[in-house]
Design a protein around this motif. Sequence first.
Motif, PDB file in Angstrom:
ATOM      1  N   GLU A  17      10.237   2.612  -3.629  1.00 46.08           N
ATOM      2  CA  GLU A  17      10.940   1.822  -4.491  1.00 46.08           C
ATOM      3  C   GLU A  17      10.714   0.333  -4.359  1.00 46.08           C
ATOM      4  OE1 GLU A  17      15.265   0.849  -3.950  1.00 46.08           O
ATOM      5  OE2 GLU A  17      15.392   2.688  -5.082  1.00 46.08           O
ATOM      6  N   VAL A  18      10.521  -0.250  -5.741  1.00 44.58           N
ATOM      7  CA  VAL A  18      10.206  -1.623  -5.969  1.00 44.58           C
ATOM      8  C   VAL A  18      11.451  -2.262  -6.339  1.00 44.58           C
ATOM      9  CG1 VAL A  18       8.715  -3.361  -6.592  1.00 44.58           C
ATOM     10  CG2 VAL A  18       7.622  -1.260  -5.915  1.00 44.58           C
ATOM     11  N   PRO A  52      12.184  -2.747  -0.376  1.00 39.92           N
ATOM     12  CA  PRO A  52      13.237  -2.936   0.481  1.00 39.92           C
ATOM     13  C   PRO A  52      13.209  -1.975   1.756  1.00 39.92           C
ATOM     14  CG  PRO A  52      14.271  -2.018  -1.636  1.00 39.92           C
ATOM     15  CD  PRO A  52      12.861  -2.251  -1.630  1.00 39.92           C
ATOM     16  N   ASP A  53      12.376  -1.046   1.552  1.00 45.76           N
ATOM     17  CA  ASP A  53      12.328  -0.193   2.718  1.00 45.76           C
ATOM     18  C   ASP A  53      11.462  -0.702   3.903  1.00 45.76           C
ATOM     19  OD1 ASP A  53      14.216   1.508   1.539  1.00 45.76           O
ATOM     20  OD2 ASP A  53      12.549   2.935   0.873  1.00 45.76           O
ATOM     21  N   ARG A  78      11.297   3.345  -9.151  1.00 47.06           N
ATOM     22  CA  ARG A  78      10.335   4.505  -8.067  1.00 47.06           C
ATOM     23  C   ARG A  78       9.225   4.588  -8.588  1.00 47.06           C
ATOM     24  NH1 ARG A  78      10.941   6.901  -3.647  1.00 47.06           N
ATOM     25  NH2 ARG A  78      10.257   8.959  -3.209  1.00 47.06           N
ATOM     26  N   VAL A  79       8.389   4.251  -7.974  1.00 48.88           N
ATOM     27  CA  VAL A  79       6.731   4.213  -8.670  1.00 48.88           C
ATOM     28  C   VAL A  79       5.656   4.467  -7.537  1.00 48.88           C
ATOM     29  CG1 VAL A  79       6.477   1.622  -8.123  1.00 48.88           C
ATOM     30  CG2 VAL A  79       5.317   2.745 -10.266  1.00 48.88           C
ATOM     31  N   ILE A  98      -0.003  -2.118  -4.557  1.00 47.10           N
ATOM     32  CA  ILE A  98      -0.294  -2.155  -5.861  1.00 47.10           C
ATOM     33  C   ILE A  98       0.490  -0.770  -6.482  1.00 47.10           C
ATOM     34  CG2 ILE A  98      -2.180  -2.164  -7.663  1.00 47.10           C
ATOM     35  CD1 ILE A  98      -1.902  -4.880  -5.791  1.00 47.10           C
ATOM     36  N   CYS A  99       1.252  -0.816  -7.542  1.00 49.16           N
ATOM     37  CA  CYS A  99       1.904   0.129  -7.944  1.00 49.16           C
ATOM     38  C   CYS A  99       1.679   0.299  -9.384  1.00 49.16           C
ATOM     39  CB  CYS A  99       3.413  -0.002  -7.528  1.00 49.16           C
ATOM     40  SG  CYS A  99       3.659  -0.237  -5.581  1.00 49.16           S
ATOM     41  N   SER A 100       1.951   1.583 -10.141  1.00 49.83           N
ATOM     42  CA  SER A 100       1.873   1.915 -11.275  1.00 49.83           C
ATOM     43  C   SER A 100       2.439   3.120 -11.708  1.00 49.83           C
ATOM     44  CB  SER A 100       0.477   1.785 -11.688  1.00 49.83           C
ATOM     45  OG  SER A 100       0.493   1.976 -13.155  1.00 49.83           O
ATOM     46  N   GLU A 101       2.858   3.280 -12.732  1.00 46.03           N
ATOM     47  CA  GLU A 101       3.508   4.679 -13.271  1.00 46.03           C
ATOM     48  C   GLU A 101       2.230   5.489 -13.821  1.00 46.03           C
ATOM     49  OE1 GLU A 101       6.663   3.930 -15.874  1.00 46.03           O
ATOM     50  OE2 GLU A 101       8.021   3.970 -14.343  1.00 46.03           O
ATOM     51  N   GLN A 102       1.111   4.980 -13.770  1.00 48.22           N
ATOM     52  CA  GLN A 102      -0.011   5.666 -14.330  1.00 48.22           C
ATOM     53  C   GLN A 102      -1.199   5.530 -13.477  1.00 48.22           C
ATOM     54  OE1 GLN A 102      -0.843   4.008 -18.224  1.00 48.22           O
ATOM     55  NE2 GLN A 102       1.038   5.252 -19.206  1.00 48.22           N
ATOM     56  N   ASP A 103      -2.062   6.412 -13.537  1.00 45.16           N
ATOM     57  CA  ASP A 103      -3.481   6.188 -12.582  1.00 45.16           C
ATOM     58  C   ASP A 103      -3.983   4.971 -12.655  1.00 45.16           C
ATOM     59  OD1 ASP A 103      -2.768   8.838 -11.817  1.00 45.16           O
ATOM     60  OD2 ASP A 103      -4.596   9.729 -12.756  1.00 45.16           O
ATOM     61  N   LEU A 104      -4.536   4.248 -11.711  1.00 47.00           N
ATOM     62  CA  LEU A 104      -5.147   2.953 -11.939  1.00 47.00           C
ATOM     63  C   LEU A 104      -6.714   3.096 -12.107  1.00 47.00           C
ATOM     64  CD1 LEU A 104      -3.819   0.117 -11.021  1.00 47.00           C
ATOM     65  CD2 LEU A 104      -5.103   0.537  -8.656  1.00 47.00           C
TER      66      LEU A 104
END
Length: 165
Positions: A17-18, A52-53, A78-79, A98-104
């Motif tokens: 979670e970001v 935050p975790d 949440r990603v 490095i976060c995304s909802e799709q493949d990088l």
Amino acid sequence: MERESMRITAAAAPHVEVVIEVPRGSFLKRGSSGSIDFVSPVPCPYNYGSVPDYIGGEGDLLDAVVLGPRLAAGTKIRVRAYGAIGFSERFMYDDKLICSEQDLTSSQRRNLLIFFTFYSRCKGVLNLFRGRRGRARCEGWSEAAEALGRAIPAGDVPARTRASY
């Protein structure tokens, strides 16, 4: 050199979670406390926030970049975390998830490394102006699981001591 068709996939990418602190396109860099860290001469190309975790290497919440469209400050998302960029500054090491909802894609990964190399140079100049010693440097790419393993679960550190941890 990696081919563009090579991708970092969701198979092993953990969910986090970001909380967004700096929306994509913003000129203001805020810390997790909400205070203004600095005003950038160029807009931020990514959504920037924290997880935050987890507590990162600087004793503050673990930094995170979220690719994709602009997200408002304060947005919780949440990603998947596809990797991390290592960053050294003022004798401390810190990861940026490095976060995304799709493949990088390989191109996105390369652009992130270019951005954080440039960002480290800008932070180095800012630190000089602020009279802070130590180099700022992009340390390269690592797996998200490695970065999360280096971080400390926030529940293990009392809130009053996090900033000094």
